[in-house]
Scaffold this motif. Sequence first.
Motif, PDB file in Angstrom:
ATOM      1  N   CYS A 175       1.002  -1.207  -0.149  1.00  0.00           N
ATOM      2  CA  CYS A 175      -0.044   0.107   0.039  1.00  0.00           C
ATOM      3  C   CYS A 175       0.882   1.375  -0.006  1.00  0.00           C
ATOM      4  N   THR A 177      -0.153   4.139   1.849  1.00  0.00           N
ATOM      5  CA  THR A 177      -0.286   5.138   2.923  1.00  0.00           C
ATOM      6  C   THR A 177       0.056   4.549   4.137  1.00  0.00           C
ATOM      7  N   CYS A 212      -2.928  -0.699   8.773  1.00  0.00           N
ATOM      8  CA  CYS A 212      -1.600  -0.043   8.800  1.00  0.00           C
ATOM      9  C   CYS A 212      -1.700   1.464   8.714  1.00  0.00           C
ATOM     10  N   CYS A 213      -2.892   1.888   8.385  1.00  0.00           N
ATOM     11  CA  CYS A 213      -3.156   3.461   8.597  1.00  0.00           C
ATOM     12  C   CYS A 213      -4.620   3.584   9.099  1.00  0.00           C
ATOM     13  N   CYS A 217      -8.396  -0.516   6.759  1.00  0.00           N
ATOM     14  CA  CYS A 217      -9.008  -1.420   6.178  1.00  0.00           C
ATOM     15  C   CYS A 217      -9.281  -2.853   6.776  1.00  0.00           C
TER      16      CYS A 217
HETATM   17  S1  SF4 Z   1      -5.131   0.322   6.139  1.00  0.00           S
HETATM   18 FE1  SF4 Z   1      -5.594   0.066   3.984  1.00  0.00          FE
HETATM   19  S2  SF4 Z   1      -5.522   2.165   3.011  1.00  0.00           S
HETATM   20 FE2  SF4 Z   1      -4.201   1.952   5.081  1.00  0.00          FE
HETATM   21  S3  SF4 Z   1      -2.065   1.566   4.584  1.00  0.00           S
HETATM   22 FE3  SF4 Z   1      -3.182  -0.378   5.099  1.00  0.00          FE
HETATM   23  S4  SF4 Z   1      -3.890  -1.380   3.275  1.00  0.00           S
HETATM   24 FE4  SF4 Z   1      -3.380   1.054   2.962  1.00  0.00          FE
END
Ligand code: SF4
Lengths: 418, 418, 429, 429
Positions: A175, A177, A212-213, A217
Amino acid sequence: MIDTSRYKDDPGYNIQAKLDIPYDPTLADREYNPEKPMAGRLTDQGPPHYEQFFPEVIKKNYGKWLTHEFLQSGVIKYTSETGDLMWVVRCGTPRLITTNLLREIGDISDKFCEGICRWTTRNSVEFHVTDEGTLKDLIEFLNNFKHPGGSYKLPIGGTGAGITNIVHTQGWIHCHTPATDASGMVKSVMDDMFEYWNSHKLPAKLRISMACCLNMCGAVHCSDIALLGIHRKPPFVEDDRITGVCEIPLAIAACPTAAIKPAKVTLPDGKEVKTVRVNEPRCMFCGNCYTMCPAMPLADEEGDGVAILAGGKISNRITQPTFSKLIVPYIPNELPRFESVCKIVRNIVEAYEKGANKYERLGDWAARVGWERFFEQCQLPFTEKSIDDYRLAYDTYHTTTQFKWSSHTDKLMKEAGY
Amino acid sequence: MIDTSRYKDDPGYNIQAKLDIPYDPTLADREYNPEKPMAGRLTDQGPPHYEQFFPEVIKKNYGKWLTHEFLQSGVIKYTSETGDLMWVVRCGTPRLITTNLLREIGDISDKFCEGICRWTTRNSVEFHVTDEGTLKDLIEFLNNFKHPGGSYKLPIGGTGAGITNIVHTQGWIHCHTPATDASGMVKSVMDDMFEYWNSHKLPAKLRISMACCLNMCGAVHCSDIALLGIHRKPPFVEDDRITGVCEIPLAIAACPTAAIKPAKVTLPDGKEVKTVRVNEPRCMFCGNCYTMCPAMPLADEEGDGVAILAGGKISNRITQPTFSKLIVPYIPNELPRFESVCKIVRNIVEAYEKGANKYERLGDWAARVGWERFFEQCQLPFTEKSIDDYRLAYDTYHTTTQFKWSSHTDKLMKEAGY
Amino acid sequence: MADLKKHDTPMMDDLKSGPWPSFVDDLETRGNGGVQCCYDLLGQMELSYVHKETHWKHGGIVGVFGYGGGVIGRYSDAPEQFPTIAHFHTLRINQPASKFYNSKFLRKMCDMWDHRGSGVTNFHGSTGDMILIGTSTDELEPTFYDLSHQFDMDLGGSGSNLRTPACCMGKARCEYSCLDTQAICYDLTMTFQDELHRPAFPYKFKFKISGCPNDCVAAIARSCCSIIGTWRDNIRIDQKAVQAYIGGELKPNAGAFSDRDWGAFDIKKEVIDLCPTGCMVMDGNELKIDDRECVRCMHCINVMPNALRPGVDCGATILNGAKAPILEGAQMSTLIIPFIKMEEPYEEFKDFVDLMWDWWMEEGKNRERFGELIQRQGLAHYIIDILGREPIPQHVREPRSNPYPFWKEEEVPGGWKRSLEDFRARHLA
Amino acid sequence: MADLKKHDTPMMDDLKSGPWPSFVDDLETRGNGGVQCCYDLLGQMELSYVHKETHWKHGGIVGVFGYGGGVIGRYSDAPEQFPTIAHFHTLRINQPASKFYNSKFLRKMCDMWDHRGSGVTNFHGSTGDMILIGTSTDELEPTFYDLSHQFDMDLGGSGSNLRTPACCMGKARCEYSCLDTQAICYDLTMTFQDELHRPAFPYKFKFKISGCPNDCVAAIARSCCSIIGTWRDNIRIDQKAVQAYIGGELKPNAGAFSDRDWGAFDIKKEVIDLCPTGCMVMDGNELKIDDRECVRCMHCINVMPNALRPGVDCGATILNGAKAPILEGAQMSTLIIPFIKMEEPYEEFKDFVDLMWDWWMEEGKNRERFGELIQRQGLAHYIIDILGREPIPQHVREPRSNPYPFWKEEEVPGGWKRSLEDFRARHLA
Ligand code: SF4
Ligand code: SRM
Ligand code: SRM
Ligand code: SRM
Ligand code: SRM
Ligand code: SF4
Ligand code: SF4
Ligand code: SF4
Ligand code: SF4
Ligand code: SF4
Ligand code: SF4
Ligand code: SF4
């Protein structure tokens, strides 16, 4: 037996016939013509019909299951009204898997389970067998099925009152971000928590999730323990390319705190360009601007890291679904093993194991003993970052005289000289 | 005995000496000279010191009380560490009282209680006696102490598991913003609830409060039952006098929903004036604009009336303090007896009496049985007005599958043909 | 094989030890087998571990003809060091409902993906798709062609469209299921193919279907429209089995607590006292449930699955609006329809879907999630004016505590137009 | 007496019947005694009952010299019909703490008010003042002169200033009181006379003091600064008295449930099981409390006052910010200082008051309540930056669920200024 006559004309229902034909690596090259993309094109076919992948015992007993029983962590015995029995073996996976492992899973399915397997909603693999002998062989096989580095390829476990597979996201594997890595953190935490993966010794299910952000997700917002990548530096703005790569009004609208304002600057080369400026003290590092605008990156070695939230749940069992709460605002990215994350998770899990009642989820335990006690027993410092100042903040204010004495009040009173 | 030596120099401590001197109706006329307001002026003296009004038994036993006991509703016996006993008789008052009644209260105090009485935080009067004979006489006296119309002047009651005096506000007797009357409604409801005033038959204390507009001077927001005057028509704007009587920016700033915008209009006489316009669909009738601006009245015969909120509490006993919740959005002002208000209060109280556990406050009962059950058992229609759409609305959304079947779902399912 | 380049990846290597399956070992084994991109992927991961920053560029817009989703574009920001992953797009493949597969399928899919892409996958993505990680732009159309022609399969969702619906295993294996979760999931997916593939919404939209309130697909936390099974008749009780639990012949919660000594099963402490409504009693040897008071939380059933079963008159509770935190904070789904029969062809439900989407497409702002629209325009407005349904107490956790409801002009006798003169005739200014 | 005019008030008359004391009878009796304004007041009330609208004009600003509060101006909007109440201002008189009076005081006050005003009062106002309802503008200064010279008394608060502090009866009568509520109330009132009389705040500010968590003065609901008694040692237990409750010799809750048959007292059901923390057990005949787990809710003490008493190491819990709904919705007070000794001269507490007010006077907007300022600028900011106190879990009901804390530049290594070149050297755009 389920009635699927109604689907028989659906394109997805007859995929089995297709599967019997070996993959033809040249078909597309032969038939697909980029100049005429619509020629022979098949669209909106949807997924294959699920029923054709069911094992026979499931087809026969669909909707007729009577009960289940865990023989050990990861092994479930199902009994049907028809008298049929089925055993399921659940195995952990890192979710990020290659076709190598997928082929091996196919082989195992062939060897033990009429060729069939399934994945759970938390990315475990499950094998279904209908006799105890096969079950025994399957378990033995899996227990010896390892990677060169020594890790299990498909460790059995993840049922009942234990820790299941960590739902997680892409991280640095894919990813743009992330504020931390996903796969590495999951590996590190699960290595450490392995004893809870394959046992039933916790007071209830404990779900760890990872995102991860802040896009989340992994939807970690309702997890017993949530590991969340966070940024802590405002985006910088690439004046020299922002006009080319972003729609500035969208970037401005993306900011939940209205921290982004339009601006005009003169570049070193004298050109005047439209860009934006960030009112940095108003930024809370959500990254939504970067999602909309590649010229506003946030990622930063020193800024990024992990926050931990805890006490959420999804099921409606006894108590209602609840959000996870921010209990550790930041841990630096310690690579490769995320030691502090692992340590804190362990502290929480052990305190929970010790303190909670049977059937009590982590957040219900914290609510019952009080969050002051939760922080004390998990040996976590309490920081002001856990005090809400966002939209619905007031509803977390403590509007009562009911509280417990804890190490926190002991300290305050000692300092006050009482 | 309390140590009040520390106060002996306070001006308020020696008021007794002053009280011995009869009121001199001509003193101010003689001594006060409007031309020289500062001459002989006494300011910032503060209230009289409380201690000088205490009965002797309280002075002696201040901080030494051991326990209390209700002999009947409104009669409390106190026991001190010193062995001293004291009985208190609590009496309701309408709070809006004249000097006639005040003098009579003084007479009763003289006759039975060393001249002393007190008022509670909910506007009841209390008489303190130190022997049982006097207690008996006092009670008998009060039971026969009536107004010409037959009502008790000082009805005994208001303790324990019953309904206490209604905390309320001015209404039409003195305020400029009320949407209903206070004194008349309180009289009507208390007449109807009288059986609960002088008995201990409810599951816990039940506090009714009343405020005649959203300013909520009665602070009804944490009451078991709250009666609240509400407007339902947006203010109108008196263009011809607004500039004279209001600071327009303050009126604009006063609106919580930003419904008020500055405007310019030409009056019939051709004069152009600054005024405001109300975006009426955004108005939620709080009246804050009128508080700031006399040229924006809201009061209206057809618009105004009463809302009922329920389930709030203040004490920290067992459960935490809680807000009252809007359960009846509007009842017209039915004068003089507010029949529907009385009826609904009775329905709620009776349902509560029947349904709640001992020690369970009304809101705790509703939360335990579920609000669907509350509405059903109180025979109250549920309206969309009870669904929040203000700032913290999300926290009242029902984010679970846990709910009970009720008459409401029965109806829906019947309509759906199930 | 000759020009295979293995990067120096000490931190990745560290992630091989320990019992939990190592994705590094898996990738490396595949790299060893001659797949450079797996080496490059590990190499770039290592670099991210050094820099503590991702090395993927901000996503580019790539896709297949006629579709507005299903592919996530991805480019390395260090393509010179890691040329085989310079392009590394993912495809989201719509999984079969509840994710049963057979080996024929898996193998053919592997053949395809080894040929067309990296051989790296996610089984599965958080939404539920089968995710094929890593291929280049020019392989996208051929991959789609292969999928559609050689598998009869299709892409899942991404972008501002319907996302791939997902469900729990339901009646396939679970005795609790009140819904035919797979059938619903499949039907919705097929019915709304257009919405799934061609972005026409303000933002993403998700359906998830759980067979019972245990909610094993996390519908209430992760879907704009959560369909959760429930029943409206009585919990079925087998009194003999109840006794077997009390007697210790049956293990509580099917043995889910087996590795710790919690003492003998105590039905009062473990079931009756934990029931959130207190609607159960033991009447002598008989367990009695006051079903009208039950909120169908599943606890008693979970503890004694052999003795208790959901009723037989089943349907779904529909909730709306779950989403991740950005912008206004996370939401869970909110109860909208307490009970709806979910019988094919699900017309009643689909009528509801139409109302939902029409409103959102009409009123939703760009990138406004459905749950955010409900918050912005009001839950009551949605229920009453949009859905034409009656408001009921079940719609709220508790009634509002502020006294600020809106009144419409037509609700107030006389309306809002008033005569100032009349008012001032009564009241001197 | 000759020109007394009684209005026709059928609706008012209706409010004479019934058992509850009739304010109409009281007013009318006084009217009959020759006080026309009481007739006029009833007349105007009747007119309001007919019109269903108040007949008081929007308040005018009146007061006494040098004070900015204590008087509420009020004029009839039908002065021709009701001339004696054309002006009808109220004075708020600061009550003695906990509202004990003697008859000497009452009578002299009646003499004064009959002479200077209507003879109509509120005993007491919602804030706690003695309220004298109804006099004309030219009587205000003489009334104040009388009050200050003939009673040594003073006005209470109104306007944007400190409002009259109020307290429960505390140690005067109540065995639960952990605070000398009257002494605190009196001291604060005296100390802050200037703040009480001369508006210097953004809006009103209220102190209320309850001796224990039963909160009989509603401090947590109605005061910007709530001072509520508590203890930090152990609940004192008299085991013999516990047995007397169990044995039925003592009535639970001091007889507060006497008019209904709730059955024999059951200590388990009525006390132990209702304790919100479950920190009590009966160990044989002995009642044991794990005081570290007790949240001092008062329930057990309320039920068995002869057996249980609060500890002896007492102090106050301080909470901030309660207010009525306008503008942002009602607030209750929020816990700020878990425990503070309240010993004369209350210096520690007054230092806290200074910090509180300095901040509000600096930052508060016009008509922004203290609780609203806390919400607007953030609870943590108030606790840490303004009060210089440590944040503790007791400050929140639960930690935030959104992941949106602010970080300050100095908290983040390297600060926020970064080199774009360095970044792009690592990451190709
Ligand atoms: S939570 Fe989703 S959008 Fe954020 S870094 Fe991880 S995969 Fe990417
Ligand atoms: C296989 C799976 C469904 C699927 O379609 O894939 C599944 C399967 C079962 N669930 Fe689940 N649940 C599955 C995800 C979930 C989730 C979703 C999630 O975690 O993201 C939840 C909600 C979690 C939460 O509340 O945060 C979930 C909450 C439950 C519960 C409620 C537990 C609780 O104490 O709150 C039960 C009841 C129980 O455990 O007795 C349950 C019960 C069950 C049963 C017993 C149902 C049955 O009769 O077969 C199954 C085995 C339970 C076990 O593993 O202990 N299942 N279950 C999922 C396995 C995920 C995994 O690999 O770990
Ligand atoms: C006299 C008064 C204090 C004063 O300074 O004036 C007072 C007096 C007592 N209160 Fe109170 N309370 C008084 C207002 C309150 C209030 C404030 C209010 O209602 O506005 C509350 C908070 C109400 C709420 O929670 O909404 C209050 C909540 C309590 C409670 C907690 C009750 C509960 O079940 O939650 C107790 C404990 C009890 O009743 O056992 C209590 C207990 C008591 C005791 C027993 C204390 C004692 O030992 O003397 C007193 C007699 C109780 C009774 O009347 O049943 N007092 N009490 C107030 C009488 C008001 C009146 O005239 O009715
Ligand atoms: C692949 C996947 C994560 C995974 O590792 O499994 C994923 C990956 C991405 N998500 Fe997601 N999301 C994925 C499931 C989710 C979920 C979980 C779910 O669906 O149950 C959520 C939370 C639930 C929800 O819908 O709110 C989720 C909430 C987001 C958001 C925040 C949306 C919001 O309203 O706040 C974004 C940001 C955006 O849409 O711009 C986002 C955006 C993204 C993007 C496209 C990055 C971006 O900013 O454009 C990620 C691409 C990563 C990559 O390079 O492959 N993703 N995303 C999941 C999809 C796989 C699949 O199709 O099965
Ligand atoms: C007299 C009294 C009501 C009563 O019948 O007892 C009262 C009467 C008025 N209040 Fe009040 N308030 C009175 C206690 C309260 C309380 C209760 C309390 O103090 O415990 C509250 C709620 C608690 C709070 O402070 O929030 C209260 C919240 C208001 C408000 C709303 C304030 C807010 O922040 O939302 C207003 C509006 C304003 O300040 O402009 C208000 C304004 C008013 C005004 C001055 C009307 C106005 O708009 O200017 C009323 C004058 C009535 C009159 O003609 O006499 N009054 N007011 C109370 C004062 C008596 C006393 O001094 O003892
Ligand atoms: S990171 Fe979030 S808060 Fe900060 S500027 Fe970007 S959009 Fe705004
Ligand atoms: S509640 Fe409103 S109308 Fe009633 S006294 Fe207070 S300000 Fe006046
Ligand atoms: S009544 Fe309230 S909402 Fe309506 S215009 Fe006035 S201030 Fe605004
Ligand atoms: S949600 Fe219910 S029906 Fe579906 S798998 Fe979980 S327990 Fe079974
Ligand atoms: S399902 Fe839940 S609410 Fe219903 S009886 Fe069982 S435990 Fe009680
Ligand atoms: S608040 Fe506590 S101390 Fe004060 S009167 Fe009430 S019960 Fe007694
Ligand atoms: S005061 Fe309340 S919390 Fe403490 S022991 Fe008694 S009942 Fe329990």
